[in-house]
Design an enzyme around this catalytic site. Structure first.
Site, PDB file in Angstrom:
ATOM      1  N   LYS A  49       0.845  -1.206   0.000  1.00  0.00           N
ATOM      2  CA  LYS A  49       0.000   0.000   0.000  1.00  0.00           C
ATOM      3  C   LYS A  49       0.874   1.248   0.000  1.00  0.00           C
ATOM      4  CE  LYS A  49      -3.818   2.078   2.681  1.00  0.00           C
ATOM      5  NZ  LYS A  49      -4.629   1.963   3.925  1.00  0.00           N
ATOM      6  N   SER A  95      -9.412   1.989   2.918  1.00  0.00           N
ATOM      7  CA  SER A  95      -8.461   2.772   2.163  1.00  0.00           C
ATOM      8  C   SER A  95      -7.438   1.915   1.418  1.00  0.00           C
ATOM      9  CB  SER A  95      -7.742   3.724   3.106  1.00  0.00           C
ATOM     10  OG  SER A  95      -6.973   3.005   4.047  1.00  0.00           O
ATOM     11  N   SER A 135     -10.144  -0.233   7.103  1.00  0.00           N
ATOM     12  CA  SER A 135      -9.455  -0.142   5.810  1.00  0.00           C
ATOM     13  C   SER A 135      -8.808  -1.429   5.320  1.00  0.00           C
ATOM     14  CB  SER A 135      -8.389   0.958   5.866  1.00  0.00           C
ATOM     15  OG  SER A 135      -8.993   2.226   5.827  1.00  0.00           O
TER      16      SER A 135
END
Lengths: 409, 409
Positions: free
Chosen positions: B56, B125, B149
């Site tokens: 990420k 996210s 997330s």
């Protein structure tokens, strides 16, 4: 604004070739900040307007190199300010420069000397922040504490050091040593200074002007096992301060620490080693040869601690935090020596952190005030702690003590 | 090693122009990693040897730019790997590339689409990490969770997402959103994958191969108030999974959540806003105009929350953590829907995090397994949580469920 900067610069130029408190200074950058601040509208000036602050070199700064106390990051230039630095700047402070840290805020000392005796350590890991404030090179500085890295150097250098409740000030952009223990700490010559600085950093105006306590505080000396190692001069200083407080109406009790709270220094040591081995995984993988032997030993030790041992240590801490009332009893605040004694000789390292380990583990807000001197005439400290989140009340009691200690012969 | 990378590359080249899961890819860097790994002595190969992992884009990477999901950091190149990335590399993993994050892991979506329906969100996210694993572009990926997330995007994309106990994996070098809530999370197509990845990241070999539970688990559905908003298809899926577990010998109870634990979603929301306003102080000061409106609103809201409200929220959390047994009762694990329902349409945002807020607040380890489908044939998830630090046991129960769900019609 220019006058105070000129005084700082003069002092630094006169003294820093011997004290060696600063890692990075850039007077052009300081001038640019002054010019920018001068253009701020009056209503946006902020509570630190025009005040210079020293920044421990583990906080990222977008305009000054940030070395984390390690040769690995010698030319490192972050692209953003740490959140704490941003809050100082938003409040109108002038970033005066970066102060010397031990290697990654752990053990290996930088070059900084104790300004009160150049043959001695200023303490660590916030060595340069404590020394620069003590020597009058800057009125305010920020540092950090994972074991005793704010309280110890402030005490050795004869100034005020304040470690707020763990978690109150952002660690974003601060090199991590141990995430569940790392806490931002602040340095000044008086309680009003650390109150101002911590209020800005935490975004809590209530901290900036701590009210007088309504009545004399209830104080307790809880003798943790580590007290046995404290020098008699340091014990005497705390006992005298307690007696003085009692003469001014404070209630003072003395007890051994409840058994549930013994052994916390060892738990803090385990958690710190285990977490350091995680946080410094990149340096371990890519730069192991460039780490000092004590740091390598810490990482190796941390990796050898079992999951069960670490988990038990964390559970024990959580339990103690929730049962904190049984540590405090009827007392508002706890008193203890800030360190085992005076600052050791420079070649003997930055001193033993043991007197702050337990309180840091519990996340308690704690403060050190100058309190007497030892065999060599060097400063000793009175360490005061309160329940978590009682930062404002701690600053009020500290202000009361400061006044009491100052006005009584 | 080269074969698996070739398969990933083929899939990415075929699909990523539509899925848009990747923020940074550098095949030369991948080749260099392969060459280096090929030279590793057999005994140093590590548990992830040769396995590609997606990262990420809020994790710092020394060899790939790191944008934190914001235009402010568009050309940002960190000088070091995040600690989690370093641990993956030490374990022999290949860093395949950086995956799309929402803006600073908060609200504003990146371009990524749900690979199962390109008209829908993959969730956030950790949007790109979930989508890339779901689409077979990479077998493993890492992300984070501050509210939901990891769990939410894994559920929307029909894969396994695991959020270990808060504090088990280092956040050093991860862009902070809310220090007391941020947790590293992991993605894979099965429980074995997330177990392997989390074991490496936490430095806990015990997690890598979770033992079968000795006996069928004791499970509880504790109906938090937010359950009222859950779509009936998502409730049905969880009820069916619970009934199936019961048929396989599990004990299942259903109750309203104890009153002391109601309202935790709101507490999580307050703490997150307050801490985000601290963590992003630099961006607030220097780049406010470049922040999305929802993020500006969050920071403004966070700054308006009083110290007393934040302190009370933290105390309430601490109390609930220590009294966690009264939430679990006799149960080993809690079951809940992973989300309110199927993935929303792309233009409606990344979905509501409410089903994970309370458990994230308490730091519980939680996992989502694919579990049925909704009205539109899109995946739903079964969310399972255990007491803090029972990560190994949670993975064992999840493996038991995975097998039970797979083998029963």
């Amino acid at each position: 604004m220019k006058e105070i900067i000129a005084r700082c610069r003069e002092r630094i130029e006169a003294r820093d070739s011997e004290v060696l408190a600063w890692k990075a200074l850039d007077w052009d950058f300081v001038d640019r900040q002054i010019d920018k601040l001068a253009m701020r509208p009056m209503e946006e000036r902020g509570p630190l307007f025009g005040l210079p602050v020293g920044i421990k070199d583990i906080f990222d700064t977008a305009d000054l190199p940030t070395g984390y106390g390690s040769a690995i990051y010698e030319r490192h230039q972050p692209s953003a300010d740490a959140a704490a630095v941003a809050r100082l700047r938003a409040a109108g402070a002038i970033i005066l420069g970066k102060t010397v840290s031990t290697e990654f805020a752990y053990w290996k000392a930088g070059p900084t000397r104790n300004p009160l005796d150049l043959g001695r350590t200023p303490g660590g890991s916030s060595s340069g922040s404590a020394a620069s404030v003590a020597d009058g090179m800057v009125p305010l500085a920020i540092g950090s504490q994972t074991a005793a890295s704010t309280i110890r150097p402030a005490s050795y250098c004869g100034i005020v050091g304040f470690k707020p409740t763990q978690g109150l000030i952002s660690l974003a952009g601060v090199k991590a040593l141990s995430n569940s223990l790392d806490t931002v700490g602040v340095f000044a010559k008086d309680v009003a200074g650390v109150a101002l600085l911590s209020g800005v950093l935490a975004g809590r105006p209530s901290l900036m002007a701590p009210a007088e306590p309504g009545s004399p505080p209830r104080l307790a000396l809880r003798k943790f096992p580590e007290w046995e190692k404290v020098a008699s001069s340091a014990l005497d200083a705390v006992n005298k301060a307690a007696a003085l407080a009692a003469r001014h109406g404070a209630e003072v009790t003395t007890d051994a620490v409840p058994s549930a709270f013994a052994g916390l220094a060892e738990i803090q040591t385990s958690i710190m080693a285990c977490e350091a081995a995680r946080e410094l995984a990149h340096e371990h993988r890519c730069h192991f040869d460039a780490l000092s032997q004590p740091l390598r030993d810490l990482l190796t030790q941390g990796e050898s601690i079992s999951a069960a041992t670490y988990d038990d240590a964390c559970l024990r801490r959580d339990q103690c935090v929730v049962e904190i009332d049984s540590l405090f009893g009827d007392a508002d605040a706890l008193l203890a020596p800030s360190t085992l004694g005076e600052a050791p000789l420079f070649e003997d390292g930055t001193g033993d952190p043991v007197m702050s380990r337990a309180w840091t583990l519990l996340g308690l807000p704690s403060i050190t005030l100058p309190c007497g001197t030892g065999e060599n005439g060097l400063p000793l400290g009175l360490q005061i702690a309160m329940r978590p989140r009682h930062d404002q009340q701690l600053l009020a009691i500290a202000a009361w003590f400061e006044q009491t200690l100052a006005t009584t012969p």
